[in-house]
Enzyme design. Structure first.
Site, mmCIF file in Angstrom:
data_model
loop_
_atom_site.group_PDB
_atom_site.id
_atom_site.type_symbol
_atom_site.label_atom_id
_atom_site.label_comp_id
_atom_site.label_asym_id
_atom_site.label_seq_id
_atom_site.Cartn_x
_atom_site.Cartn_y
_atom_site.Cartn_z
ATOM 1 N N ARG A 15 35.034 28.567 16.197
ATOM 2 C CA ARG A 15 36.104 29.529 16.484
ATOM 3 C C ARG A 15 37.507 28.935 16.290
ATOM 4 N NH1 ARG A 15 35.004 31.772 22.210
ATOM 5 N NH2 ARG A 15 34.180 29.686 22.507
ATOM 6 N N HIS A 695 43.290 49.146 31.892
ATOM 7 C CA HIS A 695 43.564 48.156 30.848
ATOM 8 C C HIS A 695 44.944 47.537 30.988
ATOM 9 C CE1 HIS A 695 40.399 50.768 29.258
ATOM 10 N NE2 HIS A 695 39.916 49.644 28.788
#
Ligand code: GLN
Ligand code: ZN
Length: 759
Positions: A15, A695
């Protein structure tokens, strides 16, 4: 025979791109440093492809964030709000991907959507009436040159004009017809530039044509490509499709001047049938997507070679390819050093799929049945260990219709539960998780690394539960939760407690931007070995007189967020999981838990791309799978479910058919159109449309919440309305959570007073 792939993972084997990009976002490294990482990743991908012997190595499949966004930016489809920021091109790009905040400026990001039926998300590019479409980026050319400098000739890929035109969000009055000519002209210029550079093969990705197409769509596709293909110069154009078959447009494709057509033989149920029926144009090469680009099992060489043989006998010129980009699988199984070889040898991630392509190529034109490679593959597939569990098989086989229907009718349950719980009007609850604060995560980490014992780990969680219950009582919520502190992830947690599941350490797959997920693998028959959540839930319930919800993940979601098996149907796997979760439900009930929530966050996600397949291919077993889970409950046990979206208007009957007692869903960011659908369809299930967005850390005021509740009451029977946030609170901070929930309770009380005694 040659080999090809459509695209390669790009986040980095460890990653690297994710970490470098996040550093760049935090101003910790310069763009030049980020570019270095990107270059390394590209180089490594190309070298791998080259070394493996792949014939069509791919470029421009790299992206700093998303390929769809790249295509939009390539053609200058950049909304004004980003252009006006006057940033460097890369920062304009990132502003589109993730928004831009500085001083008083707060520019919202583009929205994000699921890329067809995958767990990958693309950025929904927006086009405005005054958007000037033109060639605006050299990214694809630069990457092509970069590879060539390394001595590697590539085919270049880009999202094609049809998919681009279909998925773009038209913000003004103008639509497809107003933009298509400019877009075609820009693609032609793009081709011309590539022609000057000497590119040999250009790949247009057109996944949109595996969806249901109407005559306008087909006309548009033909118009756009006639024009483009008459300007392709010396370049060979490959039309690449994936995620299904192209039944609505197959014959038209044969008539267009493509040099190659890439078809999906894995998800394309009708691909072979179409070839059988209509043949395949002699002047074209068929890129046969026979290696699964989305799943992680070893290919059956026998099956693949048999299909290839069949195509060859028809005189079709074939290139062996993957069914989709390898973006959807992890890099390599070799990194999984904690996984036993007996499992590992059955998996092929991206690197291993390159090996498979090469191996099949090596033997394709031989008398392959006698080849060592072929025999080894046959052997491997025939010798899978530890995946069958007779008891599970028998249990699924003995399922009869009664298991799909709850003992008592909805109406009976409604009556019994009203008495059992005696809840006030507008009952308040949450979706399950409470903030996963730093100490919760630290505790889990310390347990995983062996720093603390299991007992210490669990004691901490029990303490958190105690605090969480006390907090909810203080806030005044009606139906409580234990807080889910023991879970890192709603699927992984259950997978870890089910036999038949395998976990990886580094098998990351990009979900969007820098976010990756690590889906577990369903290795074999799934069974629950012991109660999973009962301890936590009963402890929580022992602390309060109010009902505490038992909290489970549903079978469809568990399956959808895992790599599924290929040796049995998805339906059968889901039924196995459903039976395991059913056992958990019954244990919770027996232990005195009176409310149980079964989350189906991902139910809508895997709805087939073609509407005609929605029921027969999916809902007809997915909804029954959910019903298996709760059908054994007493009338007085209240079953909740939760979904992370409200766009289920088109499958509303199926949702009602889940036969839950209450459903909560995300609604604060939607326009509440769903409520009209609920009303029109006499939706029976009680509902908790989320009243605030979890959120963001913003605390909604009491007034805001009462306003949205009043809107809901206009459209729904107020006696069926629950009050809750949009989703779980695990990503939120404690402070804002408490404030928001207090306001939520106050809003509910206000309405309760008003509606008390009304009829
Ligand atoms: N019960 C889960 C939670 O609250 C639901 C999460 C989800 O819907 N994604 O975290
Ligand atoms: Zn949710």
């Amino acid at each position: 025979m040659k080999t090809s792939i459509i695209g390669f993972p790009r986040i980095g084997e460890n990653r690297e791109l994710k970490f470098a990009t996040e550093k760049y976002f935090k101003n910790k490294i310069s763009f030049e440093e980020l570019e270095e990482t990107a270059k390394e990743i590209r180089k490594s991908a190309w070298t791998k492809q080259k070394e493996s012997g792949l014939d069509y190595i791919v470029s421009n499949d790299f992206s700093y964030y998303d390929l769809f966004l790249d295509a939009a930016v390539t053609f200058n489809i950049i909304p004004k709000r980003y252009r006006e920021l006057n940033l460097d091109p890369i920062d304009t790009y990132f502003a589109m991907a993730r928004g831009y905040q500085k001083d008083d400026l707060d520019v919202k990001a583009l929205s994000m959507k699921k890329w067809f039926n995958t767990n990958y998300h693309y950025m929904v590019a927006e086009i405005e009436d005054d958007t000037e479409i033109k060639l605006n980026s050299t990214k694809a050319f630069d990457e092509y040159k970069e590879a060539r400098k390394l001595g590697i000739e590539t085919k270049s890929t880009i999202v094609g004009p049809f998919t681009l035109l279909k998925l773009i969000d038209y913000k003004g009055d103008k639509g497809i017809d107003d933009f298509k000519n400019d877009l075609v002209a820009a693609y032609i210029e793009y081709i011309s530039k590539f022609n000057d550079l000497g590119l040999k093969v250009l790949q247009f990705e057109e996944p949109y044509i595996v969806k249901d197409l109407d005559s306008d769509d087909i006309a548009l596709f033909k118009e756009v490509y006639r024009e483009i293909l008459s300007n392709k110069k010396d370049i060979k154009v490959l039309l690449q499709t994936y995620f299904g078959d192209v039944r609505d447009i197959y014959e038209d494709l044969q008539d267009l001047d493509f040099d190659g057509i890439g078809l999906d033989f894995i998800e394309g149920r009708k691909t072979l049938e179409l070839i059988e029926k209509y043949g395949f144009a002699e002047d074209k090469v068929l890129f046969a997507g026979l290696i699964n680009g989305k799943n992680i099992w070893r290919n059956s060489y026998k099956k693949t070679l048999e299909v290839l043989d069949g195509l060859k006998t028809k005189g079709i010129n074939c290139v062996l390819s993957t069914s989709s980009s390898l973006l959807h699988v992890p890099y390599t199984i070799t990194n999984e050093d904690e996984l036993d070889e007996k499992y590992k040898k059955h998996f092929a991630f991206a690197y291993e799929k390159l090996e498979e392509l090469e191996e099949i190529k090596t033997i394709a034109d031989t008398d392959y049945e006698n080849e060592e490679i072929f025999k080894r593959n046959q052997d491997l597939l025939a010798n899978r260990e530890d995946y069958l569990d007779e008891s599970v098989r028998e249990r699924v086989a003995s399922i009869d219709d009664s298991i799909f229907t709850r003992i008592d009718s909805f109406e009976k349950r409604e009556e019994v539960q009203a008495e059992e719980f005696d809840l006030p009007l507008f009952p308040t609850t949450t979706i399950g998780s409470f903030p996963q604060t730093a100490n919760v995560k630290r505790n889990r980490k310390r347990f995983k690394t062996g720093e603390i014992t299991k007992e210490e780990y669990e004691d901490f969680n029990l303490q958190k539960i105690k605090e969480c219950i006390a907090l909810q009582e203080e806030i005044g919520l009606d139906v409580l939760v234990h807080g889910e502190f023991e879970r890192n992830d709603m699927v992984e947690y259950f997978g870890e407690h089910l036999s038949g599941y395998l976990f990886t350490k580094k098998a990351w797959v990009q979900s969007y931007g820098t976010r990756c997920v690590k889906p577990p693998i369903i290795w074999g028959d799934v069974k629950r070995n012991e109660p999973i959540t009962v301890k936590w839930s009963t402890y929580a319930q022992s602390l309060t007189g109010k009902p505490v919800k038992g909290m489970l993940t549903g079978p469809v979601t568990i399956l959808n967020w895992s790599f599924p098996r290929e040796d049995i149907s998805i339906q059968e796997s889901t039924y196995q999981i459903a039976l395991a979760i059913r056992d958990e439900v019954l244990d919770l009930e027996a232990a005195g838990i009176r409310v149980i929530q079964i989350d189906e966050a991902a139910l809508r996600e895997k709805l087939p791309l073609r509407k005609t397949d929605w029921y027969s291919e999916y809902l007809d077993w997915a909804i029954p799978a959910f019903r298996i889970v709760h059908s054994g409950c007493k009338a007085s046990t209240q079953i909740h479910t939760h979904m992370c979206y409200s766009e289920f208007g088109d499958i509303i009957k199926a949702i009602d058919n889940m036969d839950a007692d209450i459903i909560s869903f995300e609604a604060s960011r939607s326009n509440l159109k769903i409520l009209d659908f609920l009303k029109e369809n006499n939706f029976k299930t009680h509902v908790g449309p989320g009243v605030y967005d979890i959120h963001s850390p913003r605390v909604p005021s009491v007034e805001e919440i009462t306003t949205s509740l009043r809107k809901m009451i206009q459209k729904l029977d107020y006696k069926k309305l629950w009050v809750n946030p949009d989703c779980g609170l695990k990503t939120r901070g404690e402070e804002e959570t408490v404030k928001a929930l207090k306001n939520l309770v106050e809003a509910s009380l206000e309405l309760r007073n008003e509606y008390q005694g009304k009829n």
